[in-house]
Design a protein around this motif. Structure first.
Motif, mmCIF file in Angstrom:
data_model
loop_
_atom_site.group_PDB
_atom_site.id
_atom_site.type_symbol
_atom_site.label_atom_id
_atom_site.label_comp_id
_atom_site.label_asym_id
_atom_site.label_seq_id
_atom_site.Cartn_x
_atom_site.Cartn_y
_atom_site.Cartn_z
ATOM 1 N N GLU A 163 76.070 5.121 -6.727
ATOM 2 C CA GLU A 163 76.995 5.394 -5.621
ATOM 3 C C GLU A 163 77.944 6.545 -5.942
ATOM 4 O OE1 GLU A 163 77.446 4.763 -2.398
ATOM 5 O OE2 GLU A 163 75.432 3.988 -2.676
ATOM 6 N N LEU A 166 76.391 9.722 -5.228
ATOM 7 C CA LEU A 166 76.056 9.884 -3.809
ATOM 8 C C LEU A 166 77.288 10.170 -2.951
ATOM 9 C CD1 LEU A 166 73.320 7.166 -3.192
ATOM 10 C CD2 LEU A 166 73.051 9.616 -3.631
ATOM 11 N N ARG A 167 78.470 9.820 -3.471
ATOM 12 C CA ARG A 167 79.699 9.987 -2.680
ATOM 13 C C ARG A 167 79.901 11.428 -2.216
ATOM 14 N NH1 ARG A 167 84.056 7.867 -5.835
ATOM 15 N NH2 ARG A 167 83.007 5.869 -5.555
ATOM 16 N N ARG A 170 77.551 12.236 0.590
ATOM 17 C CA ARG A 170 77.944 11.673 1.892
ATOM 18 C C ARG A 170 79.054 12.502 2.506
ATOM 19 N NH1 ARG A 170 74.919 7.299 1.771
ATOM 20 N NH2 ARG A 170 74.871 5.979 -0.090
ATOM 21 N N GLN A 171 79.981 12.979 1.653
ATOM 22 C CA GLN A 171 81.070 13.817 2.168
ATOM 23 C C GLN A 171 80.512 15.125 2.723
ATOM 24 O OE1 GLN A 171 83.528 13.954 -1.361
ATOM 25 N NE2 GLN A 171 84.748 12.187 -0.714
ATOM 26 N N ALA A 173 77.518 15.536 3.940
ATOM 27 C CA ALA A 173 76.827 15.178 5.178
ATOM 28 C C ALA A 173 77.824 15.011 6.322
ATOM 29 C CB ALA A 173 76.005 13.903 4.973
ATOM 30 N N ASP A 174 78.975 14.381 6.028
ATOM 31 C CA ASP A 174 80.011 14.194 7.054
ATOM 32 C C ASP A 174 80.547 15.533 7.552
ATOM 33 O OD1 ASP A 174 79.737 11.494 6.927
ATOM 34 O OD2 ASP A 174 81.470 11.153 5.610
ATOM 35 N N PRO A 198 71.728 10.211 1.950
ATOM 36 C CA PRO A 198 72.207 10.986 3.098
ATOM 37 C C PRO A 198 71.425 12.285 3.264
ATOM 38 C CG PRO A 198 73.714 11.244 1.262
ATOM 39 C CD PRO A 198 72.608 10.331 0.798
#
Ligand code: C2E
Ligand code: MG
Ligand code: MG
Ligand code: MG
Length: 284
Positions: A163, A166-167, A170-171, A173-174, A198
């Motif tokens: 995780e 991956l954080r 994800r940011q 991707a956001d 993501p």
């Protein structure tokens, strides 16, 4: 010569290993200062939309102009850059170049479809605190939107990722950054893992399409790619194929529903000016 090769006296008996020893030695010594010496440069390889053949963007690929060995491809120095930590400033430098280039391509067509530049991200970079903040700053400085960049990560880099790693993804991707899973099919990414990532684009490794270069094409190869495309589309991902070298491949891949292609059939990696010749600017 033995002295140059680090005093390895076997080198004298074997000119081949002598050359290799000097090469390795020379690369290891010179790599740490190559960035400040300005010895790196970036080539771009077009990404082509299969449905109409238009150029949608390009992948940035770093090269090292070594004073003795000439132009070296990334396979010669990226692993070394990763083990020495140089990959962090080098990767950032490539991003800066790519972002400026994206801006330069976008400018003349202003409201036209967005140009997308793909940048390879090393797993070492993912571990850097402040990666996302710095990325945003680089893009602001260059005057481009996050959607103008696609970050490519290899399947092997992501499969085991926890995780924590991956954080930042994800940011990204956001923020609207495209995330591509590079060399897909060479690692062991299972379907459950794929769903958890993501990722917006699958980049099919060229080993999948190698058998489609010439007729007759193995029907099983076709079925495998068809299955991957269908899975990707079901998960809302687009599919890019790398290593397209022949028209036969391109034809099959378009028929199988692949979205984007990259390879020598369209263009080899080259200086950014070449993309003007390929009418990136006029593509709609
Ligand atoms: P990649 O990201 O999978 O890039 C595609 C590689 O396939 C490139 O090799 C490209 O020149 C090559 N290629 C493109 N079309 C064809 C084709 O039709 N046939 C064949 N046989 N090959 C084709 P290259 O430039 O040697 O780069 C090798 C790898 O180095 C890249 O693989 C990428 O993983 C890594 N790399 C390149 N630039 C960077 C960078 O700035 N940062 C990081 N971390 N890695 C990079
Ligand atoms: Mg790549
Ligand atoms: Mg690739
Ligand atoms: Mg590859």
């Amino acid at each position: 010569r033995a002295k140059e090769a680090g005093g390895n006296r076997f080198a004298l008996a074997d000119p081949d290993s002598d050359a290799r020893a000097i090469t390795r030695h020379g690369l290891t010594n010179r790599l740490p200062t190559a960035l400040e010496r300005g010895e790196f440069f970036v080539e771009y390889q077009p990404l082509v939309r299969l449905s109409d053949g238009s150029v949608r963007g390009a992948e940035a690929l770093v090269r090292w102009l070594h004073p003795v060995h000439g132009v070296l491809g990334p396979d010669h120095f990226i692993p070394l850059a990763e083990s020495t930590g140089l990959i962090v400033p080098l990767g950032r430098w490539v991003l800066v170049q790519a972002a400026r280039q994206a801006r330069a391509w976008q400018l003349p067509r202003d409201d036209g479809p967005p140009v997308r530049v793909n940048v390879n991200l090393s797993p070492c970079q993912l571990e850097q605190p402040g990666l996302v903040t710095d990325f945003v700053a680089v893009l602001e400085e260059a005057g481009i939107e996050p959607t103008a960049i696609c970050l490519e990560l290899t399947e092997t880099a992501l499969v085991g990722a926890g995780e924590e790693a991956l954080r930042p993804l994800r940011q990204f991707a956001d923020l609207g950054v495209d995330i591509a899973l590079d060399d897909f099919g060479t690692g062991y990414c299972n379907l459950a893992a794929l769903r958890r990532l993501p990722v917006t684009t699958l980049k099919l490794d060229r080993s999948f399409t190698h058998g489609m270069q010439h007729r007759p094409v193995d029907p099983v190869d076709l079925k495998i790619v068809e299955g991957i495309v269908s899975l990707a589309h079901t998960l809302g991902m687009s599919v890019t194929v790398e290593g397209v070298e022949t028209g036969t491949q391109a034809e099959h891949l378009r028929g199988l529903g692949c979205d984007t292609a990259q390879g020598w059939y369209y263009a080899r990696p080259g200086p950014p000016e070449r993309l003007h010749a390929l009418s990136l600017v006029d593509a709609t």
